[in-house]
Scaffold this motif. Structure first.
Motif, PDB file in Angstrom:
ATOM      1  N   ARG A  28       0.827  -1.218   0.000  1.00  0.00           N
ATOM      2  CA  ARG A  28       0.000   0.000   0.000  1.00  0.00           C
ATOM      3  C   ARG A  28       0.853   1.256   0.000  1.00  0.00           C
ATOM      4  NH1 ARG A  28      -5.471  -0.075   3.629  1.00  0.00           N
ATOM      5  NH2 ARG A  28      -6.564  -1.649   2.420  1.00  0.00           N
ATOM      6  N   HIS A  29       2.078   1.126   0.443  1.00  0.00           N
ATOM      7  CA  HIS A  29       2.980   2.276   0.500  1.00  0.00           C
ATOM      8  C   HIS A  29       4.012   2.257  -0.631  1.00  0.00           C
ATOM      9  CE1 HIS A  29       1.208   2.612   4.507  1.00  0.00           C
ATOM     10  NE2 HIS A  29       1.537   3.880   4.418  1.00  0.00           N
ATOM     11  N   GLY A  30       3.711   1.524  -1.694  1.00  0.00           N
ATOM     12  CA  GLY A  30       4.536   1.577  -2.883  1.00  0.00           C
ATOM     13  C   GLY A  30       5.677   0.585  -2.987  1.00  0.00           C
ATOM     14  N   TRP A  31       5.744  -0.371  -2.119  1.00  0.00           N
ATOM     15  CA  TRP A  31       6.787  -1.382  -2.183  1.00  0.00           C
ATOM     16  C   TRP A  31       6.294  -2.572  -2.999  1.00  0.00           C
ATOM     17  CZ3 TRP A  31      11.515  -1.273   0.593  1.00  0.00           C
ATOM     18  CH2 TRP A  31      11.670  -0.209   1.494  1.00  0.00           C
ATOM     19  N   GLU A  32       7.214  -3.263  -3.641  1.00  0.00           N
ATOM     20  CA  GLU A  32       6.947  -4.589  -4.203  1.00  0.00           C
ATOM     21  C   GLU A  32       7.413  -5.564  -3.136  1.00  0.00           C
ATOM     22  OE1 GLU A  32       8.334  -5.776  -8.030  1.00  0.00           O
ATOM     23  OE2 GLU A  32       8.165  -3.728  -8.783  1.00  0.00           O
ATOM     24  N   THR A  33       6.575  -6.545  -2.790  1.00  0.00           N
ATOM     25  CA  THR A  33       6.943  -7.441  -1.688  1.00  0.00           C
ATOM     26  C   THR A  33       6.802  -8.902  -2.067  1.00  0.00           C
ATOM     27  OG1 THR A  33       4.727  -7.482  -0.738  1.00  0.00           O
ATOM     28  CG2 THR A  33       6.198  -5.727   0.017  1.00  0.00           C
ATOM     29  N   GLU A  34       7.516  -9.721  -1.325  1.00  0.00           N
ATOM     30  CA  GLU A  34       7.428 -11.169  -1.452  1.00  0.00           C
ATOM     31  C   GLU A  34       7.580 -11.772  -0.059  1.00  0.00           C
ATOM     32  OE1 GLU A  34       9.622 -14.917  -3.698  1.00  0.00           O
ATOM     33  OE2 GLU A  34      10.209 -12.874  -4.153  1.00  0.00           O
ATOM     34  N   VAL A  35       6.659 -12.646   0.299  1.00  0.00           N
ATOM     35  CA  VAL A  35       6.695 -13.320   1.595  1.00  0.00           C
ATOM     36  C   VAL A  35       7.204 -14.743   1.368  1.00  0.00           C
ATOM     37  CG1 VAL A  35       5.340 -14.117   3.579  1.00  0.00           C
ATOM     38  CG2 VAL A  35       4.764 -11.946   2.457  1.00  0.00           C
ATOM     39  N   THR A  36       8.198 -15.132   2.148  1.00  0.00           N
ATOM     40  CA  THR A  36       8.805 -16.446   2.014  1.00  0.00           C
ATOM     41  C   THR A  36       8.858 -17.147   3.366  1.00  0.00           C
ATOM     42  OG1 THR A  36      10.231 -15.582   0.256  1.00  0.00           O
ATOM     43  CG2 THR A  36      10.873 -17.669   1.241  1.00  0.00           C
ATOM     44  N   ALA A  37       8.383 -18.392   3.412  1.00  0.00           N
ATOM     45  CA  ALA A  37       8.527 -19.205   4.626  1.00  0.00           C
ATOM     46  C   ALA A  37       9.964 -19.707   4.673  1.00  0.00           C
ATOM     47  CB  ALA A  37       7.556 -20.372   4.592  1.00  0.00           C
ATOM     48  N   ARG A  38      10.562 -19.656   5.869  1.00  0.00           N
ATOM     49  CA  ARG A  38      11.942 -20.086   6.027  1.00  0.00           C
ATOM     50  C   ARG A  38      12.077 -20.766   7.382  1.00  0.00           C
ATOM     51  NH1 ARG A  38      17.142 -16.925   7.711  1.00  0.00           N
ATOM     52  NH2 ARG A  38      15.691 -16.538   9.385  1.00  0.00           N
ATOM     53  N   ASP A  39      12.386 -22.028   7.379  1.00  0.00           N
ATOM     54  CA  ASP A  39      12.489 -22.778   8.623  1.00  0.00           C
ATOM     55  C   ASP A  39      11.263 -22.500   9.493  1.00  0.00           C
ATOM     56  OD1 ASP A  39      14.979 -23.853   7.828  1.00  0.00           O
ATOM     57  OD2 ASP A  39      16.048 -22.122   8.636  1.00  0.00           O
ATOM     58  N   ASP A  40      11.474 -21.858  10.652  1.00  0.00           N
ATOM     59  CA  ASP A  40      10.364 -21.580  11.565  1.00  0.00           C
ATOM     60  C   ASP A  40       9.844 -20.153  11.471  1.00  0.00           C
ATOM     61  OD1 ASP A  40      10.430 -24.142  12.615  1.00  0.00           O
ATOM     62  OD2 ASP A  40      11.895 -23.612  14.151  1.00  0.00           O
ATOM     63  N   ASP A  41      10.420 -19.350  10.586  1.00  0.00           N
ATOM     64  CA  ASP A  41       9.991 -17.960  10.508  1.00  0.00           C
ATOM     65  C   ASP A  41       9.621 -17.587   9.076  1.00  0.00           C
ATOM     66  OD1 ASP A  41      12.478 -17.641   9.240  1.00  0.00           O
ATOM     67  OD2 ASP A  41      13.437 -16.869  11.041  1.00  0.00           O
ATOM     68  N   TYR A  42       9.333 -16.325   8.872  1.00  0.00           N
ATOM     69  CA  TYR A  42       8.980 -15.806   7.547  1.00  0.00           C
ATOM     70  C   TYR A  42       9.837 -14.589   7.264  1.00  0.00           C
ATOM     71  CZ  TYR A  42       4.847 -18.747   7.609  1.00  0.00           C
ATOM     72  OH  TYR A  42       4.006 -19.830   7.638  1.00  0.00           O
ATOM     73  N   LEU A  43      10.134 -14.409   5.995  1.00  0.00           N
ATOM     74  CA  LEU A  43      10.813 -13.205   5.538  1.00  0.00           C
ATOM     75  C   LEU A  43       9.876 -12.468   4.600  1.00  0.00           C
ATOM     76  CD1 LEU A  43      14.358 -14.600   4.670  1.00  0.00           C
ATOM     77  CD2 LEU A  43      13.706 -13.254   6.671  1.00  0.00           C
ATOM     78  N   VAL A  44       9.792 -11.169   4.790  1.00  0.00           N
ATOM     79  CA  VAL A  44       9.066 -10.321   3.872  1.00  0.00           C
ATOM     80  C   VAL A  44      10.127  -9.421   3.241  1.00  0.00           C
ATOM     81  CG1 VAL A  44       7.252  -8.603   3.567  1.00  0.00           C
ATOM     82  CG2 VAL A  44       7.029 -10.344   5.363  1.00  0.00           C
ATOM     83  N   ALA A  45      10.391  -9.642   1.948  1.00  0.00           N
ATOM     84  CA  ALA A  45      11.397  -8.851   1.242  1.00  0.00           C
ATOM     85  C   ALA A  45      10.681  -7.786   0.431  1.00  0.00           C
ATOM     86  CB  ALA A  45      12.230  -9.750   0.324  1.00  0.00           C
ATOM     87  N   GLY A  46      11.262  -6.603   0.382  1.00  0.00           N
ATOM     88  CA  GLY A  46      10.631  -5.532  -0.365  1.00  0.00           C
ATOM     89  C   GLY A  46      11.619  -4.647  -1.090  1.00  0.00           C
ATOM     90  N   ASP A  47      11.160  -4.118  -2.232  1.00  0.00           N
ATOM     91  CA  ASP A  47      11.933  -3.160  -3.021  1.00  0.00           C
ATOM     92  C   ASP A  47      11.073  -1.949  -3.308  1.00  0.00           C
ATOM     93  OD1 ASP A  47      14.391  -4.549  -3.487  1.00  0.00           O
ATOM     94  OD2 ASP A  47      13.389  -5.796  -4.977  1.00  0.00           O
ATOM     95  N   ARG A  48      11.709  -0.805  -3.269  1.00  0.00           N
ATOM     96  CA  ARG A  48      11.043   0.458  -3.621  1.00  0.00           C
ATOM     97  C   ARG A  48      11.528   0.881  -5.003  1.00  0.00           C
ATOM     98  NH1 ARG A  48       7.391   3.430  -0.906  1.00  0.00           N
ATOM     99  NH2 ARG A  48       8.388   5.217  -1.853  1.00  0.00           N
ATOM    100  N   PRO A  49      10.700   1.617  -5.718  1.00  0.00           N
ATOM    101  CA  PRO A  49      11.127   2.115  -7.024  1.00  0.00           C
ATOM    102  C   PRO A  49      12.402   2.966  -6.957  1.00  0.00           C
ATOM    103  CG  PRO A  49       8.759   2.392  -6.780  1.00  0.00           C
ATOM    104  CD  PRO A  49       9.292   1.931  -5.449  1.00  0.00           C
ATOM    105  N   ASP A  50      12.653   3.597  -5.813  1.00  0.00           N
ATOM    106  CA  ASP A  50      13.852   4.431  -5.670  1.00  0.00           C
ATOM    107  C   ASP A  50      15.107   3.612  -5.351  1.00  0.00           C
ATOM    108  OD1 ASP A  50      13.577   3.733  -2.983  1.00  0.00           O
ATOM    109  OD2 ASP A  50      13.152   5.762  -2.291  1.00  0.00           O
ATOM    110  N   GLY A  51      14.965   2.283  -5.328  1.00  0.00           N
ATOM    111  CA  GLY A  51      16.119   1.408  -5.104  1.00  0.00           C
ATOM    112  C   GLY A  51      16.317   0.944  -3.672  1.00  0.00           C
TER     113      GLY A  51
END
Length: 185
Positions: A28-51
């Protein structure tokens, strides 16, 4: 401080729904995101258009988070060149975790902080969507998303995901961090 309705909804979510919620907030704030399950936790990776790149490490469960996961995030931040690092939990952070975060300049996100941010930024609707029926509530609210696992580069391989430019996580972290920063100013 007492637990508000949003805070209670966050604490009752399952781990995957919580990670998906954080990803959607960043989107909603302009990021591209991807949620990944990893072992017992999760990672949410994000990129902004400004790099800018962000990473949210979502610690699972209802137990307070100790310094270990926060130190792991600090290491990933350094290794991967993350601009907006966030450790998130549906519980709370132990004092040792807060010390590590302060020293490494990481952002911590717990239910109370997220509820305050939701109120300030007007995304209480997302709390409701993601808390209703656990993960199935999200699928019902956003039927065009296949959260079950469209094959995407880097899924299950956080290092490859971050190095390959898949920036879903950075967006979410940036939004949360921006919202958190503005609430303290």
């Amino acid at each position: 401080m007492g637990s508000g309705p949003g805070e209670a909804m966050i604490r009752e979510m399952d781990d995957r729904s919580f990670a998906d919620l954080l990803g959607t907030i960043w989107e909603r704030h302009g990021w591209e995101t991807e949620v990944t399950a990893r072992d017992d936790d999760y990672l949410v990776a994000g990129d902004r258009p400004d790099g800018r790149r962000g990473l949210i490490l979502v610690s699972p469960g209802a137990d307070p988070v100790g310094p270990g996961p926060v130190q792991e995030l600090a290491t990933m931040t350094e290794q991967k060149g993350i601009d907006v690092p966030v450790a998130a939990t549906r519980s709370s952070f132990e004092p040792g975790a807060r010390e590590v975060a302060d020293a490494a300049e990481l952002h911590l996100l717990d239910p109370e902080t997220l509820e305050q941010t939701a109120e300030a930024e007007g995304f209480e609707d997302l709390l409701q969507q993601y808390s209703s029926g656990g993960g199935s509530g999200l699928k019902g609210a956003l039927p065009d998303l296949d959260l079950g696992g469209l094959p995407t580069p880097g899924v299950g391989r956080p290092g490859a995901m971050l190095a390959g430019g898949n920036g879903l996580l950075l967006g979410v972290v940036g939004v949360v961090v921006l919202v958190l920063a503005s609430s303290f100013l």
